[in-house]
Design a protein around this motif. Structure first.
Motif, PDB file in Angstrom:
ATOM      1  N   HIS A  92       0.821  -1.213   0.000  1.00 31.79           N
ATOM      2  CA  HIS A  92       0.000   0.000   0.000  1.00 31.79           C
ATOM      3  C   HIS A  92       0.857   1.265   0.000  1.00 31.79           C
ATOM      4  O   HIS A  92       0.381   2.331  -0.425  1.00 31.79           O
ATOM      5  CB  HIS A  92      -0.939   0.000   1.201  1.00 31.79           C
ATOM      6  CG  HIS A  92      -2.144  -0.864   1.020  1.00 31.79           C
ATOM      7  ND1 HIS A  92      -3.079  -0.648   0.030  1.00 31.79           N
ATOM      8  CD2 HIS A  92      -2.574  -1.969   1.690  1.00 31.79           C
ATOM      9  CE1 HIS A  92      -4.031  -1.562   0.097  1.00 31.79           C
ATOM     10  NE2 HIS A  92      -3.752  -2.383   1.098  1.00 31.79           N
TER      11      HIS A  92
ATOM     12  N   GLY B 227       3.390   1.528  -1.891  1.00 36.12           N
ATOM     13  CA  GLY B 227       4.000   1.606  -3.229  1.00 36.12           C
ATOM     14  C   GLY B 227       5.185   0.690  -3.423  1.00 36.12           C
ATOM     15  O   GLY B 227       5.898   0.821  -4.430  1.00 36.12           O
TER      16      GLY B 227
ATOM     17  N   CYS C  36       3.394  -6.159  -6.899  1.00 33.25           N
ATOM     18  CA  CYS C  36       3.033  -4.827  -6.406  1.00 33.25           C
ATOM     19  C   CYS C  36       1.538  -4.672  -6.620  1.00 33.25           C
ATOM     20  O   CYS C  36       0.877  -5.560  -7.176  1.00 33.25           O
ATOM     21  CB  CYS C  36       3.818  -3.726  -7.123  1.00 33.25           C
ATOM     22  SG  CYS C  36       3.318  -3.451  -8.838  1.00 33.25           S
TER      23      CYS C  36
ATOM     24  N   GLN D 255      -2.895  -1.501  -9.404  1.00 32.56           N
ATOM     25  CA  GLN D 255      -3.460  -0.191  -9.685  1.00 32.56           C
ATOM     26  C   GLN D 255      -2.501   0.948  -9.340  1.00 32.56           C
ATOM     27  O   GLN D 255      -2.865   2.121  -9.469  1.00 32.56           O
ATOM     28  CB  GLN D 255      -4.775  -0.012  -8.909  1.00 32.56           C
ATOM     29  CG  GLN D 255      -5.800  -1.126  -9.134  1.00 32.56           C
ATOM     30  CD  GLN D 255      -6.361  -1.157 -10.535  1.00 32.56           C
ATOM     31  OE1 GLN D 255      -5.644  -1.334 -11.519  1.00 32.56           O
ATOM     32  NE2 GLN D 255      -7.663  -0.977 -10.640  1.00 32.56           N
ATOM     33  N   ASP D 256      -1.284   0.609  -8.916  1.00 28.81           N
ATOM     34  CA  ASP D 256      -0.288   1.606  -8.529  1.00 28.81           C
ATOM     35  C   ASP D 256       0.666   1.832  -9.704  1.00 28.81           C
ATOM     36  O   ASP D 256       1.575   1.046  -9.947  1.00 28.81           O
ATOM     37  CB  ASP D 256       0.479   1.115  -7.300  1.00 28.81           C
ATOM     38  CG  ASP D 256       1.421   2.169  -6.733  1.00 28.81           C
ATOM     39  OD1 ASP D 256       1.969   2.969  -7.509  1.00 28.81           O
ATOM     40  OD2 ASP D 256       1.625   2.169  -5.499  1.00 28.81           O
TER      41      ASP D 256
ATOM     42  N   ARG E 133       3.092   3.904 -10.317  1.00 31.46           N
ATOM     43  CA  ARG E 133       4.516   4.072 -10.030  1.00 31.46           C
ATOM     44  C   ARG E 133       5.173   2.735  -9.707  1.00 31.46           C
ATOM     45  O   ARG E 133       6.283   2.443 -10.165  1.00 31.46           O
ATOM     46  CB  ARG E 133       4.695   5.048  -8.864  1.00 31.46           C
ATOM     47  CG  ARG E 133       6.146   5.367  -8.550  1.00 31.46           C
ATOM     48  CD  ARG E 133       6.244   6.458  -7.512  1.00 31.46           C
ATOM     49  NE  ARG E 133       7.622   6.785  -7.194  1.00 31.46           N
ATOM     50  CZ  ARG E 133       8.007   7.707  -6.322  1.00 31.46           C
ATOM     51  NH1 ARG E 133       7.075   8.416  -5.680  1.00 31.46           N
ATOM     52  NH2 ARG E 133       9.271   7.941  -6.099  1.00 31.46           N
TER      53      ARG E 133
ATOM     54  N   SER F 229      -5.745  -0.338 -14.218  1.00 30.90           N
ATOM     55  CA  SER F 229      -4.935   0.837 -14.534  1.00 30.90           C
ATOM     56  C   SER F 229      -4.418   0.754 -15.965  1.00 30.90           C
ATOM     57  O   SER F 229      -3.960  -0.293 -16.425  1.00 30.90           O
ATOM     58  CB  SER F 229      -3.736   0.921 -13.575  1.00 30.90           C
ATOM     59  OG  SER F 229      -2.782   1.867 -14.032  1.00 30.90           O
TER      60      SER F 229
END
Length: 260
Positions: free
Chosen positions: A60, A62, A77, A80-81, A83, A142
């Motif tokens: 959470h 990142g 990971c 939806q992140d 980065r 994403s």
């Protein structure tokens, strides 16, 4: 490189600074570079609460972490992140043209992130298991995940820790093998020590599979099910024969354009 690997192996359960050294020398690296912690996974699932909490917290924030699966070790990971996704592409030394898979907790989650053209019973016969199903992605994912294809691979590994981690994160994980692209897959955390400095956390679930087996490092069987009524074998992997039997049971036929 060898020195770093030796020192890392002696620090399981602790932290170790990243191997790249910025201007200013080793002291600057110790101050600025990310660290990796290695946590052993207890043998009993009822003892996993703290490890799950730590792993979910890192994701959470990142982070990218190393995890055991039912086939080989992977790195993960939050899908939806954006980065963190870019961090995995960099770590794997690949661009967005080679897709990442997503890992979900249960079959009903697949319908949120993918458009499914096969019977639900087929999914239940294949999953959880050592199979990656390639489906048409939905708008819920994403756009930075696999930006050059409308498809996405989906996994539910037959490994309770990864399933519970996906549940704890309340969303899909991006999941790929714990190695640099074109390098061999890994069955222990020590085999991907060169990636530790770029990871935020490694979960050590012990050795995976039988290293003497010819299929132990093949990874999951990857099947494209994005075309109604057809399938394409993208990667034979470790479970091809039983997977094909299930596909044929439901009347699916091989795509005439698939590679030999």
């Amino acid at each position: 490189m060898l020195l770093v690997a030796r020192r890392c192996s002696s620090l399981v359960g602790s932290v170790w600074p990243a191997r790249s050294v910025p201007p200013g020398g080793p002291a600057a690296a110790m101050r600025k570079e990310p660290c990796c912690r290695v946590l052993p996974l207890p043998g009993r699932p009822e003892d996993w609460a703290e490890v799950l909490k730590t792993a979910a917290g890192v994701l959470h924030e990142g982070g990218v972490i190393g995890v055991p699966t039912d086939t080989i070790y992977g790195i993960a990971c939050l899908a939806q992140d954006s980065r963190a996704i870019k961090g995995i592409y960099h770590m794997k030394e690949r661009n967005g043209g080679k897709p990442l898979a997503i890992c979900v907790r249960e079959i009903q989650d697949i319908y949120r992130y993918c458009r499914v053209h096969v019977p639900d019973r087929l999914l239940q016969d294949l999953l959880p298991g050592p199979v990656t199903l390639v489906l048409e992605r939905s708008e819920a994912l994403s756009k930075d995940l696999n930006p050059f294809t409308p498809l996405v691979g989906v996994r539910i590994p037959n490994h309770l820790f990864v399933q519970q981690l996906a549940q704890a994160c309340s969303g899909p994980l991006a999941l790929t093998s714990a190695n640099v692209s074109c390098h061999g897959s890994t069955l222990t955390v020590q085999e991907f020590q060169d990636l530790w400095p770029q990871l935020s956390l490694v979960i050590d679930g012990g050795p995976i599979g039988d290293d003497s087996s010819s299929v132990c490092r093949l990874g999951s069987t990857v099947i494209d099910l994005s075309v109604c009524g057809n399938y394409t074998v993208i990667r034979p992997g470790c479970a091809l024969i039983p997977t094909l039997k299930i596909l044929e049971k439901y009347g699916l036929t091989p795509n005439s354009q698939q590679d030999a």
